[in-house]
Every structure is written in structure tokens, then in C-alpha cells.
Write an enzyme that holds these catalytic residues in place. Sequence first.
Site, PDB file in Angstrom:
ATOM      1  N   HIS A  26       0.854  -1.263  -0.035  1.00  0.00           N
ATOM      2  CA  HIS A  26      -0.036  -0.084  -0.011  1.00  0.00           C
ATOM      3  C   HIS A  26       0.890   1.191   0.195  1.00  0.00           C
ATOM      4  CE1 HIS A  26      -3.717  -2.098   0.034  1.00  0.00           C
ATOM      5  NE2 HIS A  26      -3.899  -2.255   1.352  1.00  0.00           N
ATOM      6  N   HIS A  31      -9.637   2.783   0.912  1.00  0.00           N
ATOM      7  CA  HIS A  31      -9.644   1.573   1.515  1.00  0.00           C
ATOM      8  C   HIS A  31     -10.868   1.591   2.928  1.00  0.00           C
ATOM      9  CE1 HIS A  31      -8.082  -2.193   3.193  1.00  0.00           C
ATOM     10  NE2 HIS A  31      -7.039  -2.138   2.489  1.00  0.00           N
ATOM     11  N   GLU A  59     -11.872  -2.091  -3.226  1.00  0.00           N
ATOM     12  CA  GLU A  59     -10.958  -1.389  -3.522  1.00  0.00           C
ATOM     13  C   GLU A  59     -10.790  -1.448  -5.386  1.00  0.00           C
ATOM     14  OE1 GLU A  59      -7.475  -2.779  -1.060  1.00  0.00           O
ATOM     15  OE2 GLU A  59      -8.888  -3.707   0.049  1.00  0.00           O
TER      16      GLU A  59
END
Length: 350
Positions: free
Chosen positions: A105, A179, A313
Amino acid sequence: MNITQRLFGELHGQEVMAYTMTNDNNMSVTCISLGGIITKIQVPDQAGKVENVVLGYDSVEGYLHNTAYFGAVVGRVAGRIHPAKVEIANKTYELSKNEGEKHLHGGDKAFSHVIWNAEVKENQDEVSVTFTYDSPDGENGYPGNLKVSVMYTLTNENELKLSYQGISDQDTLLNMTNHTYFNLSGNVKRDVLEHELTMKSDAFLELNDIMLPTGEKVNVTDTAFDLRKGKKVRAGVGSQHPQNVKVGNGYDHPFLLSENQNEEITVVDYDSGRKLIVETDQPCVVLYTANMLENTGMIRDVKTHEYLGLCLETQNLPNAIHHAEFPSIVLEKNKVYSANTMYRFATVES
């Protein structure tokens, strides 16, 4: 429609501001300048009762160690990159490692954990907050000075639109997402096991033992991954399919979307009557059903545990830099990155 602003807290001497957008239907969205995090989405149920339908905290302290990335903007690149060494324009770059040997991420102190600048705009039929961040050359190992923005727009059709843009002075990588963990029960009264998911997707990406795509696209037919006619989250949790078991009993997989911007994803909680419709211009969505959410803390008044929310996502394919057969996530110098996703809230009778 209107936007209100207030001080949410402080981090390292910097103010963290909260922005609440409210429409004419009693729907509101609160986001903060830390990580562009969506902290609350308040929508009516079928009886008109307005409650929060996302997981989040009411203070900066809750987000200081946001390892679950609740509500955050994720980047430069969503998901895992492994090996954490990438080649861009014939140069090799070492990305930071923040999950064992993997880059996750965007790395440590990535988009999800920095303070963004914000600008608000109010119109008769929509209101918006635009967050901007300048990511310096070398941040978490990525090349290029990158300017990124994320605009959240709330409409009177109960739509929350997310629009991402980016431009870099060098070739770099960019694949952003949000997210947010949704729970349509309202104020987290129940887990999401009875939420029904429908998705226009004929295939998902197989994952290996370290949660990375193998490159194989698996047909969903006759599996718990076939959401084309709708399945409850419980179906994936109880499935003995090796891919469901591998991710902790549930879903944490990239689904390849067979349609775009045509109600390709819907989530329904029949007890509350709330319905979420998702549309995007991105090729895939990573569905995560919080299989790994630990019983280690509190989210407002609720103890955290598995299956407390689900993430949708929307993004390009994970680890694409190491799969030539996937669409490229290289953002060329001075080219504009653009991605768009819309969440529309309704009730089952509407």
C-alpha cells in the site's frame, strides 16, 4: 447542501481538519486531511433512520497506527509489490519494505498516513472536498516528484464520487484506491456475513502463498467467487475452495470486472434495507472481507473482529509491475493519471 469544517486533532504539530458534506436527503460524508480518510458515511435505512455505514475512529489517535487502512487513500500503489525492486524506464528502484519482504500500500508513511491540503467547493446540486499532496522524488523508493489529488463529491442523488488525478516529473508508478470498510447494518450493529454481494465479474486472480497474483485468471463458475447472481459474504467464509481458505476464510482477491460504470457491484443488507451500488472506470476491484481484522481494539463502541466490514478497492491489477500481461501501472513523465469510482446509496425498495 453544505460543508462544515472543524478541527479533528493534531499530528506532529499540524492540524488535522474534518470536513462534513451534507446533502438534502440527510446523507453526510465526513473525511479528514490525514490520509484523505473517510471517517463516516451517514445514510438512511429503509425506515429513514440515519446511521453510519463505514468503520472508523473519532480521533487522530485512533488512526496513528492505522494498519487496517480504515477509510484511507492508498498509494502510490495499492496492494503488495514483490519483489520490492522494480524497473522503470530502464532504471532499478528499491521500494521500502513494510510487510516482511513485500512493499504494501505504498510503504510506510504513504498517502494513507500523511496530511493532505484541502479545498472545499459548494454548489446547489453537489459539494466537494479536494485533497492534494506532493509526494517527493524518492518517497518510499519511488522516482519522480508526484502531484496527486483526490476529490470527494457528494450529490443529491446520494452519490459519493471519488476522482483521482496525478502527474509526475519522471516516469513512476501510480495505482490508487480507497480502503473504506463498509457495513450497511448501521453503526456496526452486526457483522457483514449476511450482506449480499452481486458483481459483474467472470474471473478473479489466483493468489499464491504470500498473497500475490500468480498471473492466472480463474473462472468463477461453480465457485464461491461467482457473485454474478449474488451471494452472501458467508458463502466465501464457509467455502472450502483453496483460495478462500488461503486468505483466512473469506475474500481478499482481485476480481476482473466484465463491465464498467453500469452498476457492476451491489451490496445489500436486507435487515436495514440499505443498498450500495459501485461503479468505476477501473479494470478490477479487490474485495476484502476483513478476514484478518484482529480482536485487538475498539472502533468507536465496537470491539474489532473478523468480518466487521468489507472493502471494495477499485484499482488496476495488483503487482502489475511484475506481470507484463497485466495493464501497465507506469505513469509516464508529464502524463496525467486519472481514475474514478462512484458509491451510490439507496434502499432495497427504491
